[in-house]
Design a protein around this motif. Structure first.
Motif, short mmCIF file in Angstrom:
data_model
loop_
_atom_site.label_atom_id
_atom_site.label_comp_id
_atom_site.label_asym_id
_atom_site.label_seq_id
_atom_site.Cartn_x
_atom_site.Cartn_y
_atom_site.Cartn_z
N TYR A 183 13.18 -38.09 26.90
CA TYR A 183 12.69 -37.64 28.21
C TYR A 183 12.47 -38.80 29.18
CZ TYR A 183 9.43 -35.73 31.67
OH TYR A 183 8.79 -35.38 32.84
N LYS A 187 14.63 -39.46 32.63
CA LYS A 187 14.06 -39.49 33.97
C LYS A 187 14.46 -40.76 34.73
CE LYS A 187 9.93 -38.29 35.02
NZ LYS A 187 8.45 -38.22 35.06
N TYR A 288 20.81 -34.94 25.99
CA TYR A 288 19.39 -34.77 26.28
C TYR A 288 18.90 -33.59 25.45
CZ TYR A 288 15.07 -33.85 28.91
OH TYR A 288 13.76 -33.63 29.27
N GLY A 290 15.95 -32.51 24.60
CA GLY A 290 14.86 -31.69 25.13
C GLY A 290 15.32 -30.71 26.19
N GLU A 294 12.25 -28.93 27.83
CA GLU A 294 11.33 -30.05 27.97
C GLU A 294 11.07 -30.38 29.44
OE1 GLU A 294 10.70 -34.16 25.62
OE2 GLU A 294 12.67 -33.99 26.58
N TRP A 295 12.12 -30.33 30.26
CA TRP A 295 11.97 -30.66 31.67
C TRP A 295 10.92 -29.76 32.34
CZ3 TRP A 295 13.30 -34.65 34.57
CH2 TRP A 295 13.24 -34.53 35.96
#
Length: 320
Positions: A183, A187, A288, A290, A294-295
């Motif tokens: 994560y 980002k 990714y 997640g 997750e976001w």
């Protein structure tokens, strides 16, 4: 234009109509490759090779499977961690499960799934999820059956209801941390000009409301539904290479950038991770894991609705 998407190396191979008929595909030392039903039938008795049936329900396997196949449901791969619902399980659990089906890291393993002759619930992704996970946790020779058991059945090949005897192995998990992106790193890099973020979910979910707390998609993510890359009638069968390349060109996805594959929970994205990293040999591909789940777990993260990857800037009011 086309050369931008296949260079460096492999343009002739990618455009060849018969390239995938010379399995394992592609040639080279990649960890994951495609094989055909012909190839599998010719190699079923090969010493040291394991065939994993990852159909959606154990009753699908009980009803019918490729002769000699061992059942391993993908459900064991992910368990909650600190409440987050789609984390990979402990490495010790992975290792024990792979040992129980007799895997050896350097011996070939063929993975296949199907729509489910008993359950009818298969979406085709179980084989890419399992193939990615095997490679991530240390297997070196993973073969995905192009077309899955559905193609095998359509061609009238032999099916079985026998359960093979299996000797446990000494498989040792070795995590390849260069495949996923976490994560915080995601980002940091997702908005860079040399990064392309893909969203493998269906277009209607990318544009609007899915089961998540927020509608839409991660800002900047490009919609590339995984199902658009597969045969219309068989979600386990990759479209011909030329057709896939045309789709990638339409989305302006070239080899010079870092490709980050995402989706809802990290499962749909495995289909595209395998395609870019191993089948088409893009130089820099991450997953990714997640993904959107997750976001959106962080309320402060923005999302975008509609077909555009980013929100369109609001035009300034004309001065008077």
């Amino acid at each position: 234009m086309r050369k931008e998407f296949t260079t460096p190396g492999g343009e002739e191979r990618l455009q060849s109509a018969t390239a995938r008929q010379s399995p394992p595909y592609p040639p080279g030392d990649g960890k994951v490759k495609l094989v055909t039903t012909d190839w599998l039938e010719d190699h079923l008795q090969e010493r040291g090779m394991t065939v994993l049936d990852v159909q959606p329900n154990v009753h699908d396997y009980i009803k019918e499977h490729v002769p000699g196949a061992i059942y391993l449901n993908e459900g064991f791969l992910r368990v909650p961690a600190h409440g987050f619902p789609t984390s990979y399980g402990p490495q010790a659990c992975m290792q024990e499960s792979f040992r129980r089906v007799g895997l050896a890291a350097d011996s070939p393993v063929v993975v296949y799934t199907g729509k489910g002759a008993f359950s009818g619930i298969g979406d085709g992704l179980a084989q890419t999820m399992m193939a990615y996970s095997l490679a991530k946790f240390g297997h070196n020779t993973v073969y995905v059956l192009d077309g899955g058991i559905d193609k095998w059945k359509d061609e009238g090949r032999t099916l079985s209801q026998e359960f093979p005897a299996v000797d446990p192995s000494q498989f040792t998990v070795e995590v390849r941390g260069e495949y996923p992106i976490g994560y915080e790193d995601f980002k940091q890099v997702k908005d860079r000009d040399d990064v392309v973020v893909l969203d493998a979910r269906p277009a209607k979910v990318y544009e609007g409301q899915g089961p998540w707390r927020k509608p839409g998609h991660i800002p900047g993510a490009i919609s590339l539904p995984w199902r658009s890359l597969m045969d219309d009638g068989n979600p386990m069968l990759l479209k011909p290479n030329d057709a896939v390349i045309d789709i990638l060109e339409q989305h302006n996805i070239d080899r010079s950038k870092t490709i980050i594959c995402s989706c809802g929970t990290g499962r749909e994205a495995t289909n595209e991770f395998l395609l870019f990293k191993w089948y088409f040999e893009y130089p820099d591909v991450r997953l990714y894991e997640g993904s959107y789940t997750e976001w959106t777990a962080y309320p402060e993260n923005e999302t975008v609705e509609g077909r555009e990857a980013r929100k369109k800037p609001v035009a300034a009011a004309p001065s008077r």
